[in-house]
Motif scaffolding. Structure first.
Motif, mmCIF file in Angstrom:
data_model
loop_
_atom_site.group_PDB
_atom_site.id
_atom_site.type_symbol
_atom_site.label_atom_id
_atom_site.label_comp_id
_atom_site.label_asym_id
_atom_site.label_seq_id
_atom_site.Cartn_x
_atom_site.Cartn_y
_atom_site.Cartn_z
ATOM 1 N N SER A 166 0.841 -1.198 0.000
ATOM 2 C CA SER A 166 0.000 0.000 0.000
ATOM 3 C C SER A 166 0.873 1.244 0.000
ATOM 4 O O SER A 166 0.616 2.213 -0.731
ATOM 5 C CB SER A 166 -0.922 0.005 1.228
ATOM 6 N N TYR A 167 1.908 1.209 0.817
ATOM 7 C CA TYR A 167 2.846 2.334 0.866
ATOM 8 C C TYR A 167 3.523 2.544 -0.489
ATOM 9 O O TYR A 167 3.615 3.668 -0.991
ATOM 10 C CB TYR A 167 3.893 2.075 1.942
ATOM 11 N N LEU A 168 3.963 1.455 -1.101
ATOM 12 C CA LEU A 168 4.686 1.560 -2.366
ATOM 13 C C LEU A 168 3.821 2.098 -3.497
ATOM 14 O O LEU A 168 4.294 2.862 -4.347
ATOM 15 C CB LEU A 168 5.246 0.190 -2.759
ATOM 16 N N PHE A 169 2.539 1.709 -3.497
ATOM 17 C CA PHE A 169 1.680 2.063 -4.630
ATOM 18 C C PHE A 169 0.713 3.209 -4.342
ATOM 19 O O PHE A 169 -0.131 3.520 -5.183
ATOM 20 C CB PHE A 169 0.891 0.832 -5.089
ATOM 21 N N ASN A 170 0.830 3.839 -3.185
ATOM 22 C CA ASN A 170 -0.044 4.972 -2.879
ATOM 23 C C ASN A 170 0.591 6.301 -3.255
ATOM 24 O O ASN A 170 0.430 7.306 -2.571
ATOM 25 C CB ASN A 170 -0.411 4.979 -1.389
ATOM 26 N N GLY A 224 -3.228 -4.062 7.893
ATOM 27 C CA GLY A 224 -2.341 -3.678 6.799
ATOM 28 C C GLY A 224 -2.663 -2.305 6.254
ATOM 29 O O GLY A 224 -1.769 -1.496 5.988
ATOM 30 N N ASN A 225 -3.956 -2.007 6.098
ATOM 31 C CA ASN A 225 -4.339 -0.695 5.577
ATOM 32 C C ASN A 225 -4.017 0.416 6.575
ATOM 33 O O ASN A 225 -3.577 1.507 6.189
ATOM 34 C CB ASN A 225 -5.829 -0.678 5.255
ATOM 35 N N MET A 226 -4.218 0.135 7.865
ATOM 36 C CA MET A 226 -3.928 1.149 8.886
ATOM 37 C C MET A 226 -2.442 1.495 8.891
ATOM 38 O O MET A 226 -2.059 2.671 8.916
ATOM 39 C CB MET A 226 -4.362 0.635 10.258
ATOM 40 N N PHE A 227 -1.597 0.476 8.848
ATOM 41 C CA PHE A 227 -0.160 0.728 8.799
ATOM 42 C C PHE A 227 0.241 1.352 7.464
ATOM 43 O O PHE A 227 1.146 2.193 7.407
ATOM 44 C CB PHE A 227 0.622 -0.569 9.032
ATOM 45 N N GLY A 228 -0.422 0.940 6.389
ATOM 46 C CA GLY A 228 -0.126 1.526 5.089
ATOM 47 C C GLY A 228 -0.414 3.016 5.068
ATOM 48 O O GLY A 228 0.379 3.810 4.547
ATOM 49 N N ASP A 229 -1.553 3.408 5.659
ATOM 50 C CA ASP A 229 -1.879 4.837 5.753
ATOM 51 C C ASP A 229 -0.847 5.578 6.594
ATOM 52 O O ASP A 229 -0.452 6.703 6.276
ATOM 53 C CB ASP A 229 -3.272 5.020 6.363
ATOM 54 N N ALA A 230 -0.416 4.938 7.687
ATOM 55 C CA ALA A 230 0.571 5.576 8.560
ATOM 56 C C ALA A 230 1.903 5.754 7.837
ATOM 57 O O ALA A 230 2.547 6.808 7.937
ATOM 58 C CB ALA A 230 0.757 4.748 9.826
ATOM 59 N N LEU A 231 2.320 4.736 7.095
ATOM 60 C CA LEU A 231 3.580 4.820 6.359
ATOM 61 C C LEU A 231 3.505 5.865 5.251
ATOM 62 O O LEU A 231 4.464 6.602 5.011
ATOM 63 C CB LEU A 231 3.930 3.450 5.758
ATOM 64 N N THR A 232 2.360 5.913 4.585
ATOM 65 C CA THR A 232 2.188 6.883 3.506
ATOM 66 C C THR A 232 2.193 8.302 4.047
ATOM 67 O O THR A 232 2.727 9.218 3.424
ATOM 68 C CB THR A 232 0.874 6.610 2.752
ATOM 69 N N GLY A 233 1.597 8.492 5.220
ATOM 70 C CA GLY A 233 1.629 9.793 5.868
ATOM 71 C C GLY A 233 0.584 10.772 5.404
ATOM 72 O O GLY A 233 0.663 11.967 5.701
ATOM 73 N N PHE A 234 -0.427 10.294 4.671
ATOM 74 C CA PHE A 234 -1.454 11.201 4.168
ATOM 75 C C PHE A 234 -2.598 11.397 5.158
ATOM 76 O O PHE A 234 -3.490 12.203 4.936
ATOM 77 C CB PHE A 234 -2.027 10.672 2.846
#
Length: 311
Positions: A88-92, A132-142
């Motif tokens: 999610s982080y890579l493709f967001n 996974g989505n929660m951590f993905g949002d956190a990593l993305t930082g949006f």
């Protein structure tokens, strides 16, 4: 019935809630954009509603072995959540920028909770998608959107509900009829409201921040996704498990993303038509497209690996 199973399911759902709270608590220390605003309470109300819905489904089907949660499932939960967070982080839009197609943003990572739900059960699918989505949002930082993370969990859980049915073909056909009705209704809402904005489409270079009128392709994306899933159903009619996995993933998208979009009626004050046209269609449609394309590939690779190791 295994007497320990209810506790294991409850603990799995509780773990999701604990992770959410920890991310919300710790996240702002690293990135101020992860600070929730005054809508935090209502967002977590919907998190609770989503978790309760999962438990209710479990309770009425609790005799099915698909709900088993042991050491093996816990390991798969961790792997699924980690993979979904990273991809999610890579493709967001952070590392690999996948271009949108006529306002339809492409997010291939959604295939991960779909696959994990199918392969390892609804609890694994739910945990993989939600955490996974929660951590993905956190990593993305949006920003953090807990109820949308629960929605991603519902996508994974419902993808795994194929295991609850002995007659997979009959259940799959019922899912197709339900999905056809949902695709028709949501697309009709777009037809009646063609000038509403696509709230999921951002193009910084063009100065578009979720304020462009929804495109025809985005408005029809749920129908496009449904047609692709039906094609998979026909192409793999001799492989009921694969066809059913894609079909249930489609229903998971309708229900999961629908849950998140409808929650924004209360969270963000959207009208029902804005929630459906501006959020649901441009999010759920592409997810179904990836369900039709990537889930069969993942299942094929997994089955080949199973044969190779003799399991």
């Amino acid at each position: 019935m295994n007497g320990t199973r209810p506790l294991s399911v409850v603990l799995s759902l509780a773990a999701v809630l604990v992770v959410f709270l920890l991310v919300v608590w710790i996240g702002p220390s690293f990135n101020e954009s992860l600070q929730l605003d005054e809508t935090a309470l209502i967002r977590f109300v919907f998190v609770g509603v989503g978790l309760l819905a999962v438990f209710v489904v479990y309770w009425f089907t609790r005799d099915n072995a698909a709900w088993e949660v042991g050491t093996r499932e816990v390991v798969y939960m961790a792997i699924g959540a980690a993979l979904y967070a990273v991809f999610s982080y890579l493709f967001n839009g952070t590392v690999f920028v996948v271009p949108s197609v006529s306002q339809v943003a492409l997010r291939p990572a959604i295939a991960i909770p779909m696959f994990f739900g199918y392969a390892f059960g609804p609890v694994v699918g739910f945990f993989s998608g939600a955490v996974g989505n929660m951590f993905g949002d956190a990593l993305t930082g949006f920003g953090l959107y807990p109820q949308w993370s629960v929605a991603n969990g519902l996508v994974g859980m419902i993808s795994g509900m194929i295991a609850l049915y002995v007659d997979k073909k009959r259940a799959m056909d019922a899912v197709l009829y339900i999905s056809a009705a949902l695709a028709a209704v949501t697309t009709l809402i777009w037809i009646l409201n063609p000038t509403l904005e696509n709230l999921m489409f951002f193009d910084v270079d063009a100065g578009i921040f979720g304020d462009a009128a929804i495109s025809t392709f985005a408005g029809l994306s749920a129908v496009v996704g449904f047609v692709l899933v039906v094609l998979i159903r026909l192409i793999f009619r001799e492989n009921i498990d694969l066809a059913a996995a894609v079909t249930w993933a489609m229903l998971g998208n309708f229900i999961g993303i629908g849950f998140a979009s409808i929650s924004d009626i209360w969270v963000n004050g959207y009208s029902p038509s804005v929630a459906i046209v501006g959020e649901f269609l441009p999010a759920a449609g592409p997810n179904m497209i990836f369900a039709a394309i990537l889930v069969p590939i993942l299942i094929g690779a997994y089955n080949a690996l199973q044969r190779q190791i003799g399991r």
